[in-house]
Design a protein around this motif. Structure first.
Motif, PDB file in Angstrom:
ATOM      1  N   LYS A  26      13.573  54.423  46.263  1.00 30.55           N
ATOM      2  CA  LYS A  26      14.003  53.529  47.743  1.00 30.55           C
ATOM      3  C   LYS A  26      12.716  55.023  47.756  1.00 30.55           C
ATOM      4  O   LYS A  26      12.361  54.527  48.876  1.00 30.55           O
ATOM      5  CB  LYS A  26      14.529  53.266  47.608  1.00 30.55           C
ATOM      6  CG  LYS A  26      15.589  52.217  47.249  1.00 30.55           C
ATOM      7  CD  LYS A  26      16.304  51.522  47.960  1.00 30.55           C
ATOM      8  CE  LYS A  26      17.743  51.123  46.711  1.00 30.55           C
ATOM      9  NZ  LYS A  26      18.807  50.179  47.270  1.00 30.55           N
ATOM     10  N   GLN A  27      13.041  55.837  47.408  1.00 31.68           N
ATOM     11  CA  GLN A  27      12.048  56.608  48.591  1.00 31.68           C
ATOM     12  C   GLN A  27      11.490  58.220  47.349  1.00 31.68           C
ATOM     13  O   GLN A  27      12.216  57.966  46.362  1.00 31.68           O
ATOM     14  CB  GLN A  27      12.668  57.955  49.225  1.00 31.68           C
ATOM     15  CG  GLN A  27      14.026  58.291  49.356  1.00 31.68           C
ATOM     16  CD  GLN A  27      14.773  58.913  50.876  1.00 31.68           C
ATOM     17  OE1 GLN A  27      14.384  58.004  51.862  1.00 31.68           O
ATOM     18  NE2 GLN A  27      15.782  59.879  50.403  1.00 31.68           N
ATOM     19  N   ARG A  29      10.688  62.108  48.118  1.00 31.30           N
ATOM     20  CA  ARG A  29      10.964  62.972  48.690  1.00 31.30           C
ATOM     21  C   ARG A  29       9.480  64.186  48.225  1.00 31.30           C
ATOM     22  O   ARG A  29       9.241  64.208  46.807  1.00 31.30           O
ATOM     23  CB  ARG A  29      11.836  63.776  49.013  1.00 31.30           C
ATOM     24  CG  ARG A  29      13.149  63.859  48.607  1.00 31.30           C
ATOM     25  CD  ARG A  29      14.997  64.159  48.400  1.00 31.30           C
ATOM     26  NE  ARG A  29      14.335  65.750  49.630  1.00 31.30           N
ATOM     27  CZ  ARG A  29      15.034  66.131  50.642  1.00 31.30           C
ATOM     28  NH1 ARG A  29      15.573  64.737  51.216  1.00 31.30           N
ATOM     29  NH2 ARG A  29      15.354  67.293  51.060  1.00 31.30           N
ATOM     30  N   THR A  43       9.371  62.543  53.944  1.00 31.61           N
ATOM     31  CA  THR A  43       9.684  61.595  52.650  1.00 31.61           C
ATOM     32  C   THR A  43       9.020  60.087  52.975  1.00 31.61           C
ATOM     33  O   THR A  43       8.413  59.897  53.761  1.00 31.61           O
ATOM     34  CB  THR A  43      11.325  60.523  53.133  1.00 31.61           C
ATOM     35  OG1 THR A  43      11.989  62.253  52.829  1.00 31.61           O
ATOM     36  CG2 THR A  43      12.139  59.951  52.284  1.00 31.61           C
ATOM     37  N   ARG A  44       8.893  60.211  51.845  1.00 33.93           N
ATOM     38  CA  ARG A  44       7.906  58.175  51.464  1.00 33.93           C
ATOM     39  C   ARG A  44       8.929  57.393  50.785  1.00 33.93           C
ATOM     40  O   ARG A  44       9.161  57.489  50.247  1.00 33.93           O
ATOM     41  CB  ARG A  44       6.862  58.728  50.810  1.00 33.93           C
ATOM     42  CG  ARG A  44       6.067  59.708  51.107  1.00 33.93           C
ATOM     43  CD  ARG A  44       4.663  59.902  50.235  1.00 33.93           C
ATOM     44  NE  ARG A  44       3.844  61.262  50.765  1.00 33.93           N
ATOM     45  CZ  ARG A  44       2.515  61.917  50.432  1.00 33.93           C
ATOM     46  NH1 ARG A  44       2.366  61.090  48.993  1.00 33.93           N
ATOM     47  NH2 ARG A  44       1.915  62.716  50.261  1.00 33.93           N
ATOM     48  N   GLU A  45       9.059  56.618  51.407  1.00 30.16           N
ATOM     49  CA  GLU A  45       9.171  55.234  51.694  1.00 30.16           C
ATOM     50  C   GLU A  45       9.088  54.333  50.429  1.00 30.16           C
ATOM     51  O   GLU A  45       7.762  54.383  50.795  1.00 30.16           O
ATOM     52  CB  GLU A  45      10.369  54.258  52.337  1.00 30.16           C
ATOM     53  CG  GLU A  45      11.012  55.084  53.745  1.00 30.16           C
ATOM     54  CD  GLU A  45      12.009  55.336  53.369  1.00 30.16           C
ATOM     55  OE1 GLU A  45      12.861  54.677  52.489  1.00 30.16           O
ATOM     56  OE2 GLU A  45      12.725  56.820  53.606  1.00 30.16           O
ATOM     57  N   VAL A  46       9.673  53.525  49.601  1.00 36.71           N
ATOM     58  CA  VAL A  46       8.273  53.106  48.359  1.00 36.71           C
ATOM     59  C   VAL A  46       9.610  51.533  47.913  1.00 36.71           C
ATOM     60  O   VAL A  46      10.776  51.488  48.549  1.00 36.71           O
ATOM     61  CB  VAL A  46       8.282  53.618  47.055  1.00 36.71           C
ATOM     62  CG1 VAL A  46       7.693  54.438  47.842  1.00 36.71           C
ATOM     63  CG2 VAL A  46       9.083  54.075  46.395  1.00 36.71           C
ATOM     64  N   HIS A  48      12.204  49.731  45.451  1.00 39.07           N
ATOM     65  CA  HIS A  48      12.109  49.998  43.302  1.00 39.07           C
ATOM     66  C   HIS A  48      11.333  49.303  43.213  1.00 39.07           C
ATOM     67  O   HIS A  48      11.447  47.515  43.316  1.00 39.07           O
ATOM     68  CB  HIS A  48      13.324  50.841  43.362  1.00 39.07           C
ATOM     69  CG  HIS A  48      14.226  49.075  43.872  1.00 39.07           C
ATOM     70  ND1 HIS A  48      15.017  49.255  44.802  1.00 39.07           N
ATOM     71  CD2 HIS A  48      15.039  48.636  42.881  1.00 39.07           C
ATOM     72  CE1 HIS A  48      15.964  47.447  44.830  1.00 39.07           C
ATOM     73  NE2 HIS A  48      15.342  48.027  43.808  1.00 39.07           N
ATOM     74  N   ALA A  66       1.965  56.218  46.604  1.00 36.49           N
ATOM     75  CA  ALA A  66       2.917  56.593  47.470  1.00 36.49           C
ATOM     76  C   ALA A  66       2.656  57.754  46.662  1.00 36.49           C
ATOM     77  O   ALA A  66       2.589  59.631  47.503  1.00 36.49           O
ATOM     78  CB  ALA A  66       4.268  56.331  47.852  1.00 36.49           C
TER      79      ALA A  66
END
Length: 120
Positions: A26-27, A29, A43-46, A48, A66
């Protein structure tokens, strides 16, 4: 050395070890690494990608966006299809450090792999 520092993405649920499957992350680092130093950047949120028996292609494009500026992405596991997509954006998929400590793994990888490639 040429090309340092490099950015490395890590799939981790706890910020301590490389313990997340690529498709479940979900992220990511993001770290900056040299042969003797590793610094956490952000931290880059993505969303899933893996949804049980099928995958979400729109999530995949977000994940690739990302991590596209990273030299490699470190994961506990990654399937063959996602590996090909990651390689297509010139990012290496690394699963050999699954469940190991993040900073030690990134330093070891940078010393062994990147130093031998003389990136730059």
């Amino acid at each position: 050395m040429n090309g340092f520092p490099i950015k490395l993405a890590v799939a981790s649920t706890d910020g301590i070890s490389i313990n997340e499957h690529f498709g479940h992350a979900k992220q990511f680092r993001i770290y900056s690494a040299t042969s003797d130093r590793c610094d956490f950047l952000e931290t880059r949120e993505v969303a899933h990608y893996c949804l049980g028996q099928h995958s979400d292609e729109s999530a995949m494009s977000g994940i690739l966006e990302a991590i596209k500026d990273c030299y490699a992405v470190f994961v506990a596991r990654i399937g063959e299809g996602p590996t090909k997509k990651v390689h297509a954006i010139d990012v290496r998929a690394v699963s050999e450090y699954a469940y190991a400590a993040i900073e030690e793994s990134l330093l070891d990888y940078t010393r062994r792999t990147v130093a031998s490639e003389s990136i730059g």
